[in-house]
Design a protein around this motif. Structure first.
Motif, PDB file in Angstrom:
ATOM      1  N   VAL A  71       0.835  -1.209   0.000  1.00  0.00           N
ATOM      2  CA  VAL A  71       0.000   0.000   0.000  1.00  0.00           C
ATOM      3  C   VAL A  71       0.871   1.260   0.000  1.00  0.00           C
ATOM      4  N   ILE A  72       1.896   1.253   0.866  1.00  0.00           N
ATOM      5  CA  ILE A  72       2.791   2.425   0.950  1.00  0.00           C
ATOM      6  C   ILE A  72       3.549   2.601  -0.363  1.00  0.00           C
ATOM      7  N   LEU A  73       4.031   1.492  -0.920  1.00  0.00           N
ATOM      8  CA  LEU A  73       4.803   1.576  -2.159  1.00  0.00           C
ATOM      9  C   LEU A  73       3.950   2.123  -3.300  1.00  0.00           C
ATOM     10  N   ARG A  74       2.686   1.688  -3.334  1.00  0.00           N
ATOM     11  CA  ARG A  74       1.790   2.179  -4.382  1.00  0.00           C
ATOM     12  C   ARG A  74       1.560   3.675  -4.243  1.00  0.00           C
ATOM     13  N   ALA A  75       1.406   4.152  -2.994  1.00  0.00           N
ATOM     14  CA  ALA A  75       1.118   5.575  -2.754  1.00  0.00           C
ATOM     15  C   ALA A  75       2.310   6.465  -3.094  1.00  0.00           C
ATOM     16  N   LYS A  76       3.527   5.934  -2.900  1.00  0.00           N
ATOM     17  CA  LYS A  76       4.724   6.761  -3.066  1.00  0.00           C
ATOM     18  C   LYS A  76       5.486   6.468  -4.358  1.00  0.00           C
ATOM     19  N   LYS A  77       4.906   5.697  -5.246  1.00  0.00           N
ATOM     20  CA  LYS A  77       5.622   5.238  -6.427  1.00  0.00           C
ATOM     21  C   LYS A  77       6.234   6.395  -7.225  1.00  0.00           C
ATOM     22  N   MET A  78       5.483   7.460  -7.429  1.00  0.00           N
ATOM     23  CA  MET A  78       5.966   8.546  -8.270  1.00  0.00           C
ATOM     24  C   MET A  78       6.947   9.468  -7.532  1.00  0.00           C
ATOM     25  N   HIS A  79       7.057   9.283  -6.212  1.00  0.00           N
ATOM     26  CA  HIS A  79       8.037  10.054  -5.446  1.00  0.00           C
ATOM     27  C   HIS A  79       9.374   9.321  -5.380  1.00  0.00           C
ATOM     28  N   PHE A  80       9.305   7.976  -5.252  1.00  0.00           N
ATOM     29  CA  PHE A  80      10.525   7.179  -5.268  1.00  0.00           C
ATOM     30  C   PHE A  80      11.136   7.197  -6.671  1.00  0.00           C
TER      31      PHE A  80
ATOM     32  N   PHE B 110       2.065  -9.980  -4.417  1.00  0.00           N
ATOM     33  CA  PHE B 110       1.913  -8.568  -4.041  1.00  0.00           C
ATOM     34  C   PHE B 110       2.486  -7.643  -5.104  1.00  0.00           C
ATOM     35  N   ARG B 111       3.472  -8.145  -5.827  1.00  0.00           N
ATOM     36  CA  ARG B 111       3.995  -7.330  -6.922  1.00  0.00           C
ATOM     37  C   ARG B 111       2.932  -7.160  -7.986  1.00  0.00           C
TER      38      ARG B 111
END
Length: 823
Positions: free
Chosen positions: A794-803, A819-820
């Motif tokens: 969930v966190i990775l999806r929310a921050k994808k464009m920031h990472f 999960f991937r």
């Protein structure tokens, strides 16, 4: 020591007092300063003239009518007959004819412009002992001959010499030596005009004005307005005429210290410089010296000679150093130590002289063995010299801090300060003796090597020095329309007023220039007062017609960086909008890319920030700031090899900088934590040793937290981890985030959750996008390590464009395939 008696009417005190301020009590006798108020005035005047070998009369209508001046003239004649006073100079302050003087005095009238600074230079020349040694120029015999050949073979005497080379390499010394033999009639004391990176013709013109007359503020303002209204071509012509009028008619040389200005990034002369050199000529010797750090061939310019001064070879460097230590009676106990010093300072006469001056004060000094080039030596050794000289002497430290803060103090300032602070005068003498303080026309300032290193001391003692600072500013607040002004001090005091945020009183407010606002803006930016830096940069940029191309670019740069740091998106739009209006160059593009990268990083958009920074690197125009930013992003995404390359480049460019060293420590520790064999413990410890020294030197506080992290990561020292956790509220946000990562790594879930909650609460109260994105990556790794893959996804999806893209790939690899797919 040779002195001059300053004979004058009380109506001319405003002029003569400025001359005395340039000379000081060691060189002049002046009734208002050196004669006792309650003593026998007649006897004191006799004693004063008897102590001098030079009698200087300031001729004016009021002086001719003065009973005291006429008595002094009679006494000077009496002492002349006894050979007690050997030299006489008469300076005309108005149109009073010299034939109104006694006949014997007529031949002593001096041709000199009515400027206190010029009169002081003329007196200094006269006071020079005839047997005083000429400029020492060891190891430059071939270069002297080359310059003499160039001068003698020129069909007409060139108007200027352009001498380039690193600071302290001996450019002025070499030219002085050539002139002492080839142009012996030219004065040894030169007119110095420094040029800042953002300066242009207007700034050079207003500084040169100080040598042309005794300017009243109103006249000075009108003259500047007239000059500013001219076309660039006319400005160049007028500036050249002014330089000629204050130099060649009086056997003077004007030294214009260009630093790194006057040339474009491509090494081409700036338009204003080309225009100026076209109009320099028509004398019997080159009357302008351009001293520059940048090489210029000069094929496109006329009327000049261009010479690049190379470092001394090893043998001559060693010889110069040995001459100096013998002259100063320095005893170095070990031959090996002496060879080490000679190797470290080889080729750089300025640094050789500085180190010799320091050894005179403290012969136990040893240069650091790790220095491998001159730049590193200057950057670090000067800082170490400053620390060693200051030591535990708080008065000396405060004196350095005051000079760093004020930029320049006049001789009269020093005397006034010493009345309230008696230890100050002794501290000043020790700084001069050690070669850290230099005087130019009785204006004292820290040498350029030391000025930057001393800035942290100004911040440290800012409160203690407030009363002194207030007194200095108040002494300059009485400038009125009819007041005479010292332009160098005027600049420094206006900048100080701007920095203090106090109203600029009286006529001073009419004399504010955008270059002064820029200097204040840079100081505010360095002090992390970004709102003030932004305001001042905008005010300067609004007067762009008074700025050079470099000045406009610097104002624009500060608008971009300050608005990015302050989170002012509306003001950052000005930076973006003005980009096409700034003179295009690789440097302009680098500033634009860096400003956008910084803005995106501070917003937590690391993917976008990396793209901007990589453009600078691809253009091969990255500086230490750009490399440090790249190192941070690469380290964040766990690309440790690239991070280490970038931070090493930053370290080489800004050797000893605590912010770069802290980044290097972070990269080394994170890489050791991830790879263990990717970096040696010795490298980590060497970096931490340098970071500790830098903290002590600069007043920063990075070492403690990084050293504790080292104990945890390298030695698995859980006591250090516990200690860090117990004092976590005193740590900066960067260290708290690093501590959170270590708590996760060591399985301290209870402490992790407690610190995590505190960080989240702090970020709700004060938004910090960068800390938020760092916290998000740690959360993903923490959840993955504990099998909580749904929360991590969930966190990775929310921050994808920031990472960054690589960061997303690294984190996705920690998730199971299911999960991937979901992600």
């Amino acid at each position: 020591m040779a002195k001059a008696f300053l004979s004058h009417s009380s109506f001319d005190k405003d002029f003569v007092e400025q001359v005395y301020a340039e000379l000081g009590a060691a060189k002049a006798v002046y009734d208002a300063k050196t004669l006792k108020k309650n003593g026998d005035l007649t006897e004191q005047i006799r004693s004063g003239i008897e102590d001098c070998d030079t009698y200087a009369l300031f001729l004016s209508g009021s002086a001719i009518k003065s009973r005291w001046v006429n008595a002094e003239i009679d006494l000077a004649l009496e002492l002349r007959m006894k050979w007690q006073v050997r030299k006489f100079l008469i300076f005309q302050l108005d149109d009073t004819k010299w034939d109104e003087l006694p006949q014997w005095m007529g031949r002593y009238v001096v041709s000199c412009p009515p400027s206190p600074r010029q009169v002081a230079l003329r007196l200094l020349n006269e006071l020079q002992h005839p047997e005083a040694p000429t400029a020492e120029c060891h190891g430059r015999g071939d270069e002297e001959r080359q310059l003499v050949e160039s001068l003698s073979s020129s069909p007409a005497p060139p108007g200027y010499i352009y001498a380039s080379g690193p600071r302290g390499i001996g450019r002025r010394t070499l030219l002085s030596k050539v002139y002492s033999s080839y142009y012996p009639h030219v004065s040894e004391h030169k007119i110095d005009i420094p040029v800042d990176q953002v300066d242009g013709p207007v700034d050079i013109y207003r500084r040169a004005l100080a040598f042309s007359a005794n300017w009243r503020a109103s006249d000075y303002k009108r003259e500047l307005e007239r000059f500013i209204s001219l076309t660039p071509g006319m400005q160049a012509q007028e500036l050249a005429a002014l330089l000629r009028s204050i130099s060649i008619d009086f056997n003077q040389v004007v030294v214009i210290n260009l630093g790194t200005s006057a040339l474009t990034e491509e090494g081409r002369p700036q338009a204003w410089f080309t225009n100026l050199t076209k109009h320099l000529g028509g004398g019997d010797y080159p009357y302008v010296w351009f001293i520059s750090q940048r090489f210029l061939h000069g094929s496109d310019l006329v009327n000049g000679i261009f010479y690049h001064v190379e470092p001394l070879n090893e043998n001559w460097s060693n010889f110069l150093f040995r001459v100096l230590i013998k002259k100063y009676s320095i005893s170095i106990p070990s031959k090996d130590e002496q060879r080490l010093i000679e190797t470290s300072i080889s080729g750089h006469p300025g640094l050789i002289s500085m180190v010799a001056g320091y050894l005179r004060q403290n012969p136990r000094y040893k240069p650091n063995r790790t220095h491998n080039n001159i730049v590193k030596l200057v950057n670090e050794q000067v800082q170490q010299i400053l620390m060693d000289l200051v030591g535990e002497d708080s008065e000396r430290e405060k004196a350095v801090a005051l000079f760093s803060e004020c930029n320049v103090l006049s001789y009269s300032d020093i005397l006034a300060i010493a009345q309230e602070w008696p230890e100050f005068e002794g501290a000043v003498e020790s700084l001069i003796d050690a070669g850290l303080l230099t005087s130019s026309d009785a204006d004292y300032s820290l040498v350029s090597y030391v000025a930057r290193a001393a800035e942290h001391l100004a911040n440290k003692h800012r409160t203690d020095l407030a009363p002194i600072r207030k007194r200095i500013l108040e002494s300059f607040d009485n400038v009125e329309e009819g007041s005479f002004v010292s332009i160098k001090l005027l600049d420094a005091r206006i900048v100080a007023h701007i920095l203090e945020g106090t109203p600029i009183e009286s006529y001073l407010s009419n004399l504010v220039m955008p270059s002064q606002q820029l200097k204040a803006a840079r100081r505010k930016y360095d002090a992390q007062d970004y709102a003030s830096s932004l305001r001042l940069a905008k005010e300067a940029y609004g007067q762009s017609t008074k700025l050079s191309d470099n000045g406009r670019r610097e104002a624009w740069r500060l608008i971009g960086l300050s608005s990015a740091r302050a989170g002012r998106d509306d003001e950052f739009q000005t930076f973006s909008k003005e980009y096409p209006n700034i003179k295009r160059s690789s440097q302009t593009d680098a500033i634009f890319n860096f400003g956008n990268g910084l803005r995106e990083r501070l917003k937590g958009n690391l993917r976008s920030a990396l793209g901007w920074y990589q453009k600078i690197d691809l253009d091969r125009y990255a500086d230490s700031h750009a490399y440090r930013e790249l190192a941070y992003v690469y380290c964040f995404e766990r690309n440790f090899e690239k991070a280490h390359v970038c931070v090493t480049k930053a370290h080489n460019l800004a050797f000893g900088n605590p912010y770069v060293l802290d980044m290097l420590a972070m990269v080394l520790l994170d890489r050791f934590k991830a790879e263990r064999h990717g970096v040696s413990i010795t490298d980590i410890d060497t970096c931490l040793d340098q970071l500790r020294d830098a903290d002590q030197r600069e007043g920063t506080n990075f070492f403690f937290a990084r050293s504790k992290m080292r104990d945890v990561i390298v030695n698995n020292d859980l006591n250090s981890l516990s200690e860090l956790f117990s004092i976590r509220r005193t740590l900066p946000i960067v260290a708290k985030v690093a501590l959170l990562s270590m708590l996760s790594l060591k399985g301290k879930d209870l402490q992790y959750n407690e610190l995590h909650g505190e960080l989240r609460k702090a970020m709700r109260e004060k938004r910090n996008p960068l800390a938020d994105i760092e916290l998000a990556r740690i959360d993903v790794e923490h959840h993955c390590a504990r099998g909580q893959f749904s929360e991590a996804a969930v966190i990775l999806r929310a921050k994808k464009m920031h990472f960054t893209a690589r960061c997303c790939e690294e984190l996705e690899r920690q998730l199971p395939n299911s999960f991937r797919d979901q992600h």
